[in-house]
Scaffold this active site. Structure first.
Site, short mmCIF file in Angstrom:
data_model
loop_
_atom_site.label_atom_id
_atom_site.label_comp_id
_atom_site.label_asym_id
_atom_site.label_seq_id
_atom_site.Cartn_x
_atom_site.Cartn_y
_atom_site.Cartn_z
N HIS A 1 34.73 49.26 34.65
CA HIS A 1 33.12 48.71 34.64
C HIS A 1 32.87 48.17 36.11
O HIS A 1 33.57 47.70 36.88
CB HIS A 1 33.11 47.59 33.62
CG HIS A 1 33.91 46.14 33.84
ND1 HIS A 1 35.17 46.07 33.54
CD2 HIS A 1 33.72 45.10 34.42
CE1 HIS A 1 35.78 44.87 33.85
NE2 HIS A 1 34.72 44.37 34.51
N GLU B 1 28.64 37.73 28.05
CA GLU B 1 28.53 38.99 28.60
C GLU B 1 28.07 40.23 27.63
O GLU B 1 28.15 39.84 26.31
CB GLU B 1 29.98 39.47 29.16
CG GLU B 1 30.94 39.63 28.07
CD GLU B 1 32.44 40.17 28.73
OE1 GLU B 1 33.10 39.24 29.39
OE2 GLU B 1 32.76 41.14 28.42
N GLN C 1 28.97 45.76 32.84
CA GLN C 1 29.48 44.36 32.48
C GLN C 1 28.14 43.42 33.02
O GLN C 1 28.58 42.88 34.01
CB GLN C 1 30.83 43.99 32.86
CG GLN C 1 31.11 42.61 32.13
CD GLN C 1 32.63 42.01 32.64
OE1 GLN C 1 33.02 42.18 33.59
NE2 GLN C 1 33.35 41.61 31.66
N GLU D 1 38.76 43.46 40.21
CA GLU D 1 39.31 43.47 38.98
C GLU D 1 40.11 44.50 38.33
O GLU D 1 39.85 45.66 38.72
CB GLU D 1 38.30 43.06 37.80
CG GLU D 1 38.73 42.67 36.61
CD GLU D 1 37.62 42.32 35.39
OE1 GLU D 1 36.63 42.28 35.71
OE2 GLU D 1 37.91 42.47 34.13
N1 CMX Z 1 32.25 39.04 45.80
C1 CMX Z 1 32.63 38.93 47.09
N2 CMX Z 1 32.84 37.99 47.94
C2 CMX Z 1 32.92 36.77 47.06
C3 CMX Z 1 32.86 36.74 45.69
C4 CMX Z 1 32.31 37.94 44.82
N3 CMX Z 1 32.21 37.81 43.73
N4 CMX Z 1 33.01 35.58 45.34
C5 CMX Z 1 33.27 34.76 46.13
N5 CMX Z 1 33.38 35.30 47.45
C6 CMX Z 1 33.60 35.01 48.50
C7 CMX Z 1 32.46 33.99 49.17
O1 CMX Z 1 31.33 34.43 49.87
C8 CMX Z 1 33.02 33.11 50.10
O2 CMX Z 1 33.14 33.90 51.31
P1 CMX Z 1 32.87 33.09 52.65
O3 CMX Z 1 33.97 31.92 52.72
O4 CMX Z 1 32.62 34.01 53.83
O5 CMX Z 1 31.51 32.23 52.66
C9 CMX Z 1 34.66 33.29 49.82
O6 CMX Z 1 34.59 34.34 48.63
C10 CMX Z 1 35.07 32.06 48.81
O7 CMX Z 1 33.91 31.76 47.70
P2 CMX Z 1 33.47 30.58 46.91
O8 CMX Z 1 32.06 30.56 46.79
O9 CMX Z 1 34.12 29.24 47.78
O10 CMX Z 1 34.34 30.61 45.52
P3 CMX Z 1 35.89 30.37 45.21
O11 CMX Z 1 36.66 30.56 46.23
O12 CMX Z 1 35.76 29.00 44.47
O13 CMX Z 1 35.94 31.47 44.15
C11 CMX Z 1 37.05 33.51 43.63
C12 CMX Z 1 36.03 32.79 44.50
C13 CMX Z 1 36.89 34.92 43.76
C14 CMX Z 1 38.43 33.11 43.69
C15 CMX Z 1 36.45 33.25 42.26
O14 CMX Z 1 35.01 33.71 42.14
C16 CMX Z 1 37.35 33.88 41.11
O15 CMX Z 1 38.16 33.12 40.70
N6 CMX Z 1 36.89 35.04 40.35
C17 CMX Z 1 37.81 35.70 39.52
C18 CMX Z 1 37.07 35.34 37.90
C19 CMX Z 1 35.82 35.90 37.86
O16 CMX Z 1 34.97 36.39 38.79
N7 CMX Z 1 35.37 35.86 36.50
C20 CMX Z 1 33.95 36.20 36.13
C21 CMX Z 1 34.26 37.59 35.61
C22 CMX Z 1 34.75 37.70 34.11
C23 CMX Z 1 35.20 39.12 33.91
O17 CMX Z 1 34.94 40.16 34.58
O18 CMX Z 1 35.49 39.25 32.79
CO CO Z 2 34.81 42.36 34.64
#
Ligand code: CMX
Ligand code: CO
Length: 146
Positions: free
Chosen positions: A7, A43, A60, A134
Site C-alpha cells: 500500500h 484508516e 491506505q 513499512e
Molecule cells: N516520511 C519522511 N520523513 C519523515 C516522516 C515520513 N513519514 N516522518 C518523519 N520524517 C522525518 C522528519 O521530517 C524529520 O526530519 P528532519 O529531522 O530532517 O526534520 C525526522 O524524520 C524526524 O521526524 P519527527 O517529526 O521528529 O518525528 P519522530 O522522529 O518522532 O517520528 C518516525 C518519525 C518515522 C520515527 C515516526 O513517524 C514513526 O514511528 N513512524 C512509524 C509508525 C507510523 O508511521 N504509523 C502510522 C501508519 C500506520 C500504518 O501504516 O498502519
Molecule cells: Co501503512
C-alpha cells in the site's frame, strides 16, 4: 523477499472527505476501515488490484486519532500527502532482520499489528532516502503468505 507494493499510506485531515474524493474522482471503493489505537490512526483501505504473490495493493488513507501520533505530527508539519510506502512480504520477520543487517534502522524489535490483522514494521525514513518504509505480512488466508 519483498513481493509487491502492499500500500501507499496517505495522511489526511478528514477521512470521510478524502474517501469521497477517491471514490468520486477515480471510482475506488472502501474495502476495509478500522481504528488502530496503537498507531493512532483511523484508516480506510481502498483495494486497487490483486498481485501475483496472492496479495493485493491498496491505498491506505490515514486520519490521526491524536495529535502526538506519527501521522498527527507529520500532518502538522507537512499538511496532507503521501506519508509512507509499504512493501508486502511473506516473511516480515526475516525481511526486517535482513534489512537491519544492512545497517537500516528497523523501528520495532518485533512486528506489530497493522491493517486487517497484518504484521507490520517500519524502516526509518532517514535511512531510506527520505521515505518512511513499512514492511507487511498479510493475515489474509486467501493470500499465498503462509
Ligand atoms: N516520511 C519522511 N520523513 C519523515 C516522516 C515520513 N513519514 N516522518 C518523519 N520524517 C522525518 C522528519 O521530517 C524529520 O526530519 P528532519 O529531522 O530532517 O526534520 C525526522 O524524520 C524526524 O521526524 P519527527 O517529526 O521528529 O518525528 P519522530 O522522529 O518522532 O517520528 C518516525 C518519525 C518515522 C520515527 C515516526 O513517524 C514513526 O514511528 N513512524 C512509524 C509508525 C507510523 O508511521 N504509523 C502510522 C501508519 C500506520 C500504518 O501504516 O498502519
Ligand atoms: Co501503512
Amino acid at each position: 523477499m519483498l513481493t509487491r507494493i502492499d500500500h501507499i499510506g496517505i495522511a489526511c485531515f478528514d477521512l470521510e472527505r478524502t474517501v469521497e474524493f477517491y471514490r468520486a474522482t477515480y471510482g475506488f471503493e472502501v474495502f476495509h476501515t478500522e481504528v488502530n489505537e496503537e498507531q493512532g490512526v483511523r484508516e480506510a483501505m481502498l483495494k486497487i488490484n490483486e498481485t501475483s504473490d496472492g496479495g493485493a495493493s491498496y491505498l491506505q488513507l490515514l486520519e490521526p486519532t491524536r495529535e502526538d501520533s506519527a501521522v498527527g505530527k507529520w500532518l502538522a508539519k507537512n499538511g496532507e500527502g503521501v506519508h509512507h510506502i509499504a512493501f508486502g512480504t511473506p516473511d516480515v520477520d526475516g525481511a526486517a532482520d535482513g534489512i537491519r543487517g544492512k545497517g537500516v534502522r528497523v523501528l520495532y524489535d518485533r512486528p506489530r499489528t497493522g491493517s486487517m490483522g497484518s504484521r507490520i514494521t517500519f524502516l526509518h525514513p532517514k535511512d531510506c532516502h527520505g521515505v518512511l518504509t513499512e514492511l507487511v505480512t498479510s493475515a489474509s488466508p486467501s493470500s499465498a503468505e503462509h
